[in-house]
Design a protein around this motif. Structure first.
Motif, short mmCIF file in Angstrom:
data_model
loop_
_atom_site.label_atom_id
_atom_site.label_comp_id
_atom_site.label_asym_id
_atom_site.label_seq_id
_atom_site.Cartn_x
_atom_site.Cartn_y
_atom_site.Cartn_z
N GLY A 133 27.69 68.54 58.34
CA GLY A 133 26.78 69.64 58.62
C GLY A 133 25.43 69.53 57.96
N GLN A 134 25.19 68.46 57.20
CA GLN A 134 23.92 68.32 56.49
C GLN A 134 22.70 68.31 57.40
OE1 GLN A 134 24.03 65.03 53.71
NE2 GLN A 134 25.93 65.76 52.80
N PRO A 135 22.73 67.58 58.54
CA PRO A 135 21.54 67.62 59.41
C PRO A 135 21.21 69.03 59.90
CG PRO A 135 22.96 65.79 60.01
CD PRO A 135 23.73 66.63 59.04
N LEU A 136 22.23 69.81 60.23
CA LEU A 136 21.99 71.18 60.70
C LEU A 136 21.42 72.03 59.57
CD1 LEU A 136 22.25 73.05 63.14
CD2 LEU A 136 24.53 73.68 62.32
N TRP A 158 20.90 66.07 66.44
CA TRP A 158 20.06 66.19 67.63
C TRP A 158 18.85 67.10 67.34
CZ3 TRP A 158 18.92 64.76 72.53
CH2 TRP A 158 18.25 65.67 73.35
N LEU A 159 19.09 68.27 66.76
CA LEU A 159 18.01 69.21 66.46
C LEU A 159 17.05 68.64 65.42
CD1 LEU A 159 20.02 72.56 66.36
CD2 LEU A 159 18.45 71.80 68.14
N LEU A 160 17.59 67.98 64.41
CA LEU A 160 16.74 67.41 63.37
C LEU A 160 15.83 66.32 63.94
CD1 LEU A 160 16.16 67.37 60.29
CD2 LEU A 160 17.88 65.56 60.11
N CYS A 161 16.41 65.47 64.77
CA CYS A 161 15.62 64.38 65.37
C CYS A 161 14.53 64.93 66.30
CB CYS A 161 16.53 63.43 66.14
SG CYS A 161 17.56 62.38 65.09
N TRP A 215 18.53 81.36 59.14
CA TRP A 215 19.16 82.08 58.02
C TRP A 215 20.66 82.18 58.21
CZ3 TRP A 215 16.54 82.46 53.79
CH2 TRP A 215 15.15 82.54 53.83
N LEU A 216 21.10 82.27 59.47
CA LEU A 216 22.54 82.32 59.74
C LEU A 216 23.20 81.00 59.37
CD1 LEU A 216 24.97 83.82 60.91
CD2 LEU A 216 24.35 82.92 63.16
N ILE A 217 22.53 79.90 59.67
CA ILE A 217 23.07 78.58 59.32
C ILE A 217 23.23 78.46 57.81
CG2 ILE A 217 22.52 76.11 59.25
CD1 ILE A 217 21.20 76.52 62.04
N VAL A 218 22.20 78.87 57.07
CA VAL A 218 22.27 78.79 55.60
C VAL A 218 23.38 79.67 55.06
CG1 VAL A 218 21.02 79.29 53.46
CG2 VAL A 218 19.83 78.19 55.36
N GLY A 219 23.50 80.89 55.60
CA GLY A 219 24.51 81.82 55.11
C GLY A 219 25.93 81.44 55.49
N ALA A 220 26.10 80.77 56.65
CA ALA A 220 27.45 80.42 57.12
C ALA A 220 27.93 79.08 56.60
CB ALA A 220 27.47 80.42 58.66
N PHE A 221 27.02 78.23 56.18
CA PHE A 221 27.38 76.87 55.80
C PHE A 221 28.48 76.80 54.73
CE2 PHE A 221 26.77 72.79 53.62
CZ PHE A 221 26.76 71.93 54.70
N LEU A 255 19.75 70.92 56.95
CA LEU A 255 18.39 70.43 56.69
C LEU A 255 17.42 70.94 57.75
CD1 LEU A 255 16.45 68.70 55.05
CD2 LEU A 255 17.17 66.71 56.41
N PHE A 256 17.87 70.95 59.00
CA PHE A 256 17.05 71.50 60.08
C PHE A 256 16.64 72.94 59.77
CE2 PHE A 256 17.30 74.20 63.92
CZ PHE A 256 16.24 73.70 64.64
N ALA A 257 17.60 73.75 59.34
CA ALA A 257 17.31 75.15 59.03
C ALA A 257 16.40 75.26 57.80
CB ALA A 257 18.62 75.91 58.79
N ILE A 258 16.67 74.46 56.77
CA ILE A 258 15.87 74.50 55.55
C ILE A 258 14.42 74.11 55.85
CG2 ILE A 258 15.50 73.37 53.32
CD1 ILE A 258 17.74 75.40 53.24
N LEU A 259 14.21 73.09 56.67
CA LEU A 259 12.85 72.67 57.00
C LEU A 259 12.13 73.72 57.84
CD1 LEU A 259 13.36 68.86 57.73
CD2 LEU A 259 12.41 69.93 55.68
N ASN A 260 12.86 74.40 58.71
CA ASN A 260 12.25 75.49 59.46
C ASN A 260 11.81 76.60 58.52
OD1 ASN A 260 12.70 74.19 61.90
ND2 ASN A 260 14.58 75.32 62.37
N ILE A 261 12.66 76.92 57.55
CA ILE A 261 12.31 77.95 56.56
C ILE A 261 11.13 77.50 55.73
CG2 ILE A 261 13.15 79.13 54.49
CD1 ILE A 261 15.96 79.05 55.79
N ARG A 262 11.11 76.24 55.33
CA ARG A 262 10.02 75.70 54.51
C ARG A 262 8.70 75.70 55.26
NH1 ARG A 262 8.45 69.91 53.03
NH2 ARG A 262 7.61 70.05 50.89
#
Length: 562
Positions: A147-150, A111-114, A168-174, A152-159
């Motif tokens: 969990g890949q879409p979530l 949902w967030l990615l879309c 950062w929490l998503i990346v660290g908790a994944f 990717l959503f975080a990675i693209l926000n960081i990028r």
């Protein structure tokens, strides 16, 4: 879209999500579940460790009830959400919660990615989020795929230079809800490729590099059990050392992954609806615009490249090359297939955006209805209770009710009949997964594990040596894979059927086991779904028969003498 209709969209999405998972919530143990790499292994590994006195044991502690005794780190990961759930919840409640947890994060991530990065409206985002969330993920993989879409959503926000604390929490908790060997290394590789791309294109990359470091560091922390064993445990030679790869038809492998994904990990449900949509839109756009859609073409090229890469790995030259190296032979290099589910949904999003706005809403509505019907048809309980009455399909592997599968009442009767403390004897199973005995507190000499001592495999093989000679397929299955360290016997089939339920087992069958090898592994009883025609050949004597709605178990005692 107004706030009113946005709220209505979210409510509708959550209602459909609840309806899909309603059997798990409302029926409990009477709901149907996929047994493959789940009830037959994953559920029991964590149950045995957390409920039989090993919850706080070091990673190299020997888990005595399982497969004659294996190190703890070969069964479970301590730094894992599912492990913690098993510490605070009963086994079924932890399992049920984890299934819904995985699906919920798949829904949220897509949902967030879309909405944020693919530019879709609320209704289309809701449709693709539900479609992705209803993929029949294997719980043993956790969020590795779901969990890949979530992520990717975080990675693209960081990028994009606009990361928040949640990213950062998503990346660290994944890593605490995903597998490192099976998925993490491939995700790190993909992230590394993205970083390399940005470096070459002279784009900002430092934040992405930091995300890479964080993801890798936390994965290392979650694998501290394995590291501690390497530093202070008593390592062993794994049965995987004898694994062998075999060539297969590259065309068939390519077609299988392109059309179905990896059915052993997460059967992709894009085949009947999303794939025709994507192909039709692609052709129409190319014909009408006299050019190829750049984004969709790139996504399809990545999908095709992954499937082609996996197919090339089945080439005889590549197979022989991998068999010459312990690392290449044991490591599953084909697991880039974990990205296929996400990529097909990204491709569907890109295709929808290419549809003329005059027809888009109607087309999306029709496609959404058809796709969600497919998803519900593959939901185990809906298939067994409703869909099967109209059309016979093979959802995936084996599906049973949790209650019938583990047959706790019947195994309670078996324990009462034996009348000994469970730690004073060991059992083996025939035609019924050893996980069922393990779930019911029995100590077993057999089991299903992706990593256990090669020396034990060789001892166990002596038990079934005569039966392996009867079937070349079973012989290769055990000798060149062997993760299913169970009593394989000739069933007259081209494959091994692990579920000889009451409806499948014949009146009797001639099964010959080595009595000396059984005694060598301290086996006292055999739980057989088969009626053994001449048990005395194997030094066995029948004691009793027990029945449940799914199983008929013949209890045999292994004679004490030679």
């Amino acid at each position: 879209m107004s706030a009113k209709y946005r709220q209505y969209c979210l409510s509708a999405m959550l209602s459909v999500f609840f309806l899909y998972h309603a059997p798990y919530i409302l029926l409990g143990q009477r709901a149907y579940f996929n047994a493959f790499d789940s009830l037959d292994s994953f559920v029991v590994w964590y149950r045995v460790v957390t409920q039989q006195g090993y919850a706080w044991a070091p990673p190299y502690a020997i888990i005595e009830p399982f497969l004659g005794g294996v190190p703890k780190f070969t069964l479970v990961t301590t730094y894992n959400i599912y492990y913690w759930l098993n510490l605070v919840l009963p086994t079924f409640e932890a399992y049920r919660f984890y299934i819904i947890f995985i699906s919920a994060f798949a829904l949220l991530g897509m949902w967030l990615l879309c909405r944020r990065h693919l530019g879709l409206n609320e209704w289309t985002s809701a449709f693709l989020a539900l479609s992705f969330a209803f993929t029949p993920f294997l719980p043993t993989w956790g969020l590795s795929i779901a969990g890949q879409p979530l992520l990717l959503f975080a990675i693209l926000n960081i990028r994009n230079g606009k990361p928040g604390k949640w990213d950062w929490l998503i990346v660290g908790a994944f890593p605490f809800a995903s597998n490192f060997q099976s998925a993490g290394v491939f995700m790190l590789f993909a992230l590394g490729v993205l970083i390399a791309h940005d470096i070459v294109m002279k784009l900002p990359y430092r934040r992405l590099l930091l995300a890479f470091v964080v993801l890798l560091a936390v994965y290392i922390v979650t694998k501290i059990d394995l590291i501690q064993n390497l530093l202070g445990g008593e390592g062993f030679e794994s049965h995987r050392m004898e694994m062998r790869r075999f060539p297969a038809s590259r065309l068939k492998v390519f077609a299988r992954y392109f059309l179905l994904g990896n059915i052993d990990v997460a059967l992709s449900l894009h085949t009947f609806i999303l794939l025709p949509l994507i192909c039709t839109v692609y052709v129409v756009f190319a014909f009408r615009e006299k050019r190829l859609p750049k984004g969709l073409t790139a996504t399809l090229l990545i999908i095709t490249s992954i499937c082609l890469y996996i197919a090339v790995l089945q080439w005889e030259f590549m197979v022989n090359l991998r068999n010459q190296s312990d690392l290449l032979r044991m490591f599953s290099m084909d697991r880039f297939h974990i990205f296929l589910q996400l990529l097909w949904h990204v491709a569907a999003a890109q295709a929808i955006l290419l549809i003329s706005t005059a027809y888009r809403n109607r087309i999306v509505a029709a496609v959404a209805m058809a796709q969600l019907l497919i998803c519900f048809a593959y939901q185990p309980t809906y298939y067994e209770r409703i869909v099967k009455s109209f059309i016979r399909i093979v959802p995936y592997h084996y599906i049973f009710t949790y209650e019938d599968y583990y047959a706790e009442r019947m195994f309670g009767d078996i324990r009462s009949y034996i009348k000994k403390p469970v730690q004073t004897y060991r059992v083996a199973s025939i035609g019924i997964p050893p996980a069922i005995a393990q779930y019911n507190q029995l100590w077993t000499i057999d089991g299903y594990s992706s990593n256990y001592p090669l020396s034990y495999k060789k001892k166990f093989r002596k038990i079934i040596a005569a039966e392996l000679e009867k079937s070349e397929g079973n012989r290769g299955f055990f000798d060149f894979w062997g993760s299913m360290c169970t009593i394989l016997y000739d069933q007259g089939l081209s494959y091994y059927e692990p579920y000889m339920t009451r409806s499948k087992a014949p009146a009797s069958r001639d099964i010959v086991l080595s009595h000396a090898a059984l005694r060598g592994l301290h086996c006292d009883y055999i739980l057989s779904a088969e009626n053994i025609r001449t048990p005395e050949k194997s030094g066995l004597s029948k004691l009793a028969i027990f029945n449940s709605p799914l199983w008929r178990v013949h209890l045999y005692e292994v004679a004490k003498g030679e």
